[in-house]
Design a protein around this motif. Structure first.
Motif, PDB file in Angstrom:
ATOM      1  N   MET A  76      -8.916  11.730  16.416  1.00 18.49           N
ATOM      2  CA  MET A  76      -7.611  11.738  17.186  1.00 18.49           C
ATOM      3  C   MET A  76      -7.098  12.901  17.322  1.00 18.49           C
ATOM      4  O   MET A  76      -6.871  13.682  16.322  1.00 18.49           O
ATOM      5  N   PRO A  77      -6.614  13.540  18.637  1.00 21.36           N
ATOM      6  CA  PRO A  77      -6.543  12.802  19.923  1.00 21.36           C
ATOM      7  C   PRO A  77      -7.918  13.147  20.532  1.00 21.36           C
ATOM      8  O   PRO A  77      -7.861  12.639  21.827  1.00 21.36           O
ATOM      9  N   ASP A  78      -8.952  13.717  20.017  1.00 23.02           N
ATOM     10  CA  ASP A  78     -10.143  14.093  20.729  1.00 23.02           C
ATOM     11  C   ASP A  78     -10.800  12.968  21.576  1.00 23.02           C
ATOM     12  O   ASP A  78     -11.242  13.123  22.521  1.00 23.02           O
TER      13      ASP A  78
ATOM     14  N   LEU B 135      -9.580  10.463  22.571  1.00 19.99           N
ATOM     15  CA  LEU B 135      -9.006   9.861  23.720  1.00 19.99           C
ATOM     16  C   LEU B 135      -9.696   9.935  25.164  1.00 19.99           C
ATOM     17  O   LEU B 135      -9.788   9.021  26.140  1.00 19.99           O
TER      18      LEU B 135
ATOM     19  N   MET C  55      -4.234   4.883  13.692  1.00 18.57           N
ATOM     20  CA  MET C  55      -4.285   6.087  14.392  1.00 18.57           C
ATOM     21  C   MET C  55      -4.117   5.846  15.964  1.00 18.57           C
ATOM     22  O   MET C  55      -3.366   6.878  16.323  1.00 18.57           O
ATOM     23  N   PHE C  56      -4.132   4.744  16.413  1.00 15.81           N
ATOM     24  CA  PHE C  56      -3.859   4.808  17.770  1.00 15.81           C
ATOM     25  C   PHE C  56      -2.732   4.759  17.861  1.00 15.81           C
ATOM     26  O   PHE C  56      -1.878   5.095  18.880  1.00 15.81           O
TER      27      PHE C  56
ATOM     28  N   GLU D 188      -0.933   8.141  17.691  1.00 15.03           N
ATOM     29  CA  GLU D 188      -0.961   8.749  19.109  1.00 15.03           C
ATOM     30  C   GLU D 188      -0.033   8.117  20.313  1.00 15.03           C
ATOM     31  O   GLU D 188       0.509   8.763  21.032  1.00 15.03           O
ATOM     32  N   GLN D 189       0.139   6.826  19.994  1.00 14.59           N
ATOM     33  CA  GLN D 189       1.090   6.231  21.100  1.00 14.59           C
ATOM     34  C   GLN D 189       2.494   6.635  20.809  1.00 14.59           C
ATOM     35  O   GLN D 189       3.217   6.874  21.792  1.00 14.59           O
ATOM     36  N   ARG D 190       2.925   6.909  19.730  1.00 14.95           N
ATOM     37  CA  ARG D 190       4.373   7.126  19.423  1.00 14.95           C
ATOM     38  C   ARG D 190       4.508   8.597  19.731  1.00 14.95           C
ATOM     39  O   ARG D 190       5.658   9.245  19.899  1.00 14.95           O
ATOM     40  N   ARG D 191       3.401   9.529  19.981  1.00 19.61           N
ATOM     41  CA  ARG D 191       3.578  10.949  20.546  1.00 19.61           C
ATOM     42  C   ARG D 191       3.943  10.815  21.983  1.00 19.61           C
ATOM     43  O   ARG D 191       4.530  11.675  22.547  1.00 19.61           O
ATOM     44  N   ARG D 192       3.930   9.643  22.916  1.00 12.94           N
ATOM     45  CA  ARG D 192       4.136   9.595  23.990  1.00 12.94           C
ATOM     46  C   ARG D 192       4.786   8.238  24.349  1.00 12.94           C
ATOM     47  O   ARG D 192       4.108   7.469  25.218  1.00 12.94           O
TER      48      ARG D 192
ATOM     49  N   LEU E 165      -1.193   4.581  26.204  1.00 12.50           N
ATOM     50  CA  LEU E 165      -2.051   5.611  25.663  1.00 12.50           C
ATOM     51  C   LEU E 165      -3.387   5.483  26.472  1.00 12.50           C
ATOM     52  O   LEU E 165      -4.113   6.296  26.594  1.00 12.50           O
TER      53      LEU E 165
END
Length: 500
Positions: A236-238, A240, A260-261, A264-268, A273
């Motif tokens: 991640m995030p590659d 996605l 991990m998912f 990544e969701q918490r970044r946006r 996602l």
């Protein structure tokens, strides 16, 4: 012609299952990787030509062929070609090195060994030569090829041992686990019945195909006729971009993948996602209830978790329509044909998906009880509704002053602590108590470093009994993990802290 998944699950062998699916939906896609798409019909045709090439090399029914290959379409083709011949396959995780690979080659007495050449900077061909492996060939320089007219008939039955999988060796030396085509089909059928894929679904295989979950997932694809995206390397995030390109609707792998998912969701926050995603699914490691609730709350998708092991690829699985409470706190229910018995707290299993035993007959005799149930070494209980709740491992029970303490109970509570990113609880030798409780935690990003006083106060507030409170806390940058489903390697933690 009956085209239901139930009718296909009666296939005698893995090749029979592929043949039936290819005849029904030859043009439908099955394997997606980058810009490449392989249909069910093309998969069957290429596997049969590869089988002919292997036959020309001397591979026959019963020949032991080891392969250590990453998750690529060619890997699936080679494995199905070996299934067409009725060879005995010994898949090896591509991250393993001399010690594990040499052990597996010796114990299985492999007559051929397929390697990827140089992969991720490591020369597998050189390792094979260093280990004195027989019949080494590089699969990715071009799969063996030949005229299918030379082939003998495919295997007529699926009850002979044709697979040797290897336990992860997280607590001891790996064991060679013996499977049949029928046990793998039974495991994949369990997964398919639990997840109930839809005609428009797109799945994903982000874990090593050499893991027992590889054929488990493939069987589900063959039963329901839908495709999956293959990830040779998951990061991640590659990753996605590939999920979005193919519109993946079912993702997952294990608890580490869910985390991990979610990270990544918490970044946006507030932006989906993966807009196409409807289901996270997997197994292979414990799932803290708080992780389920966080995924559902923040990603807006259902998380279904199951229970499986190398010896039994699918034991129980969550149902997407089940209650949030059951999905968060249990491993789901077993399918028809899987018998679960709790003996002195231990989960024992009997059914078609259970392996035939181990390469070492002594290990087989020790693993099965007098009624043919497999001793899993896992502790658990069944609810009134038939859901399985795992409470720990027989070897993961901490015995402090004669009292049994479940490491998992403490881990589940600490996983919800805002300063804890991940946690493993272990028992350390203690001259007076027998063992003492040690919590090893990863700090959550941006959180202050947790202290032992803060952790024990939190656990007290959560109602944990005093005798179960950790007496030691270690904060680490990252917990040691295996390379396949990212399980925490507790034996390494015990080695690290036992003498400290």
């Amino acid at each position: 012609m009956n085209d239901t998944p139930h009718s296909l699950s009666s296939a005698r062998t893995l090749w029979d299952l592929l043949d039936r699916r290819a005849r029904r939906t030859p043009e439908r896609p099955v394997l997606l990787q980058g810009a490449s798409t392989l249909s069910f019909g093309a998969l069957r045709a290429r596997a049969e030509r590869t089988a002919a090439g292997l036959y020309g090399m001397g591979v026959r029914p019963g020949t032991v062929v080891a392969w250590q290959l990453p998750t690529r379409a060619e890997t699936v083709i080679l494995s199905l070609a070996l299934a067409r011949l009725g060879a005995v396959q010994s898949p090896l995780i591509p991250f393993h090195r001399d010690r594990e690979v040499g052990f597996a080659l010796r114990e299985s007495r492999a007559e051929f060994f397929a390697v990827p050449g140089v992969w991720r900077g490591f020369d597998h061909t050189e390792m094979a030569r260093r280990l004195g492996a027989k019949g080494v060939f590089t699969a990715y320089e071009g799969l063996p090829d030949g005229d299918p007219a030379v082939l003998p008939p495919p295997p007529a039955e699926g009850t002979s041992v044709r697979w040797i999988y290897w336990t992860s060796g997280t607590t001891s030396a790996p064991k060679g686990v013996l499977h049949t085509d029928r046990s793998l089909i039974a495991g994949g059928s369990c997964l398919a019945r639990a997840l109930r894929p839809l005609p428009g679904d797109v799945g994903s295989i982000a874990f090593p195909y050499a893991h027992i979950g590889g054929p488990d997932y493939l069987v589900m694809l063959l039963l329901h006729g839908f495709p999956a995206v293959l990830f040779e390397q998951f990061a991640m995030p590659d990753a996605l971009q590939e999920y979005r390109r193919h519109g993946v609707t079912i993702a997952g792998g294990s608890t580490a993948f869910y985390a991990m998912f979610l990270a990544e969701q918490r970044r946006r926050p507030g932006t989906p996602l993966l807009p196409s995603l409807r289901l996270l699914a997997g197994g292979g490691a414990p799932k803290p209830p708080e992780l389920f609730h966080a995924v559902r709350r923040e990603m807006g998708v259902t998380l279904v978790h199951g229970y499986g092991m190398t010896e039994v690829p699918m034991i129980t699985m969550g149902d997407p329509d089940d209650t949030a409470e059951n999905l968060a706190t249990t491993e789901g229910r077993p399918p028809a044909g899987m018998e679960i018995r709790i003996v002195d707290g231990e989960v024992r299993l009997r059914g078609e998906a259970v392996c035939r035993g181990y390469l070492d007959p002594a290990q087989t005799a020790e693993a099965f009880d007098e009624e043919g149930f497999l001793r899993t070494g896992d502790l658990g209980r069944l609810t009134a509704g038939g859901h399985l709740v795992l409470t720990g491992r027989l070897k993961d029970v901490i015995i402090r002053k004669g009292e049994n303490i479940s490491a998992k109970e403490i881990e589940d509570l600490l996983a919800a602590h805002p300063a804890v990113g991940d946690v493993a609880v272990i028992g350390l030798p203690d001259a007076e108590r027998g063992e003492r409780v040690c919590a090893v935690v990863e700090r959550a990003p941006g959180a202050p470093e947790p202290t032992l006083d803060a952790v024990t106060a939190y656990l007290r507030a959560e109602g944990l009994s005093v005798h179960k409170l950790p007496e030691r806390l270690e904060v680490v940058d990252a917990l040691p993990r295996g390379e396949t489903l990212r399980k925490v390697l507790k034996y390494k933690l015990r080695e690290r802290y036992s003498g400290a």
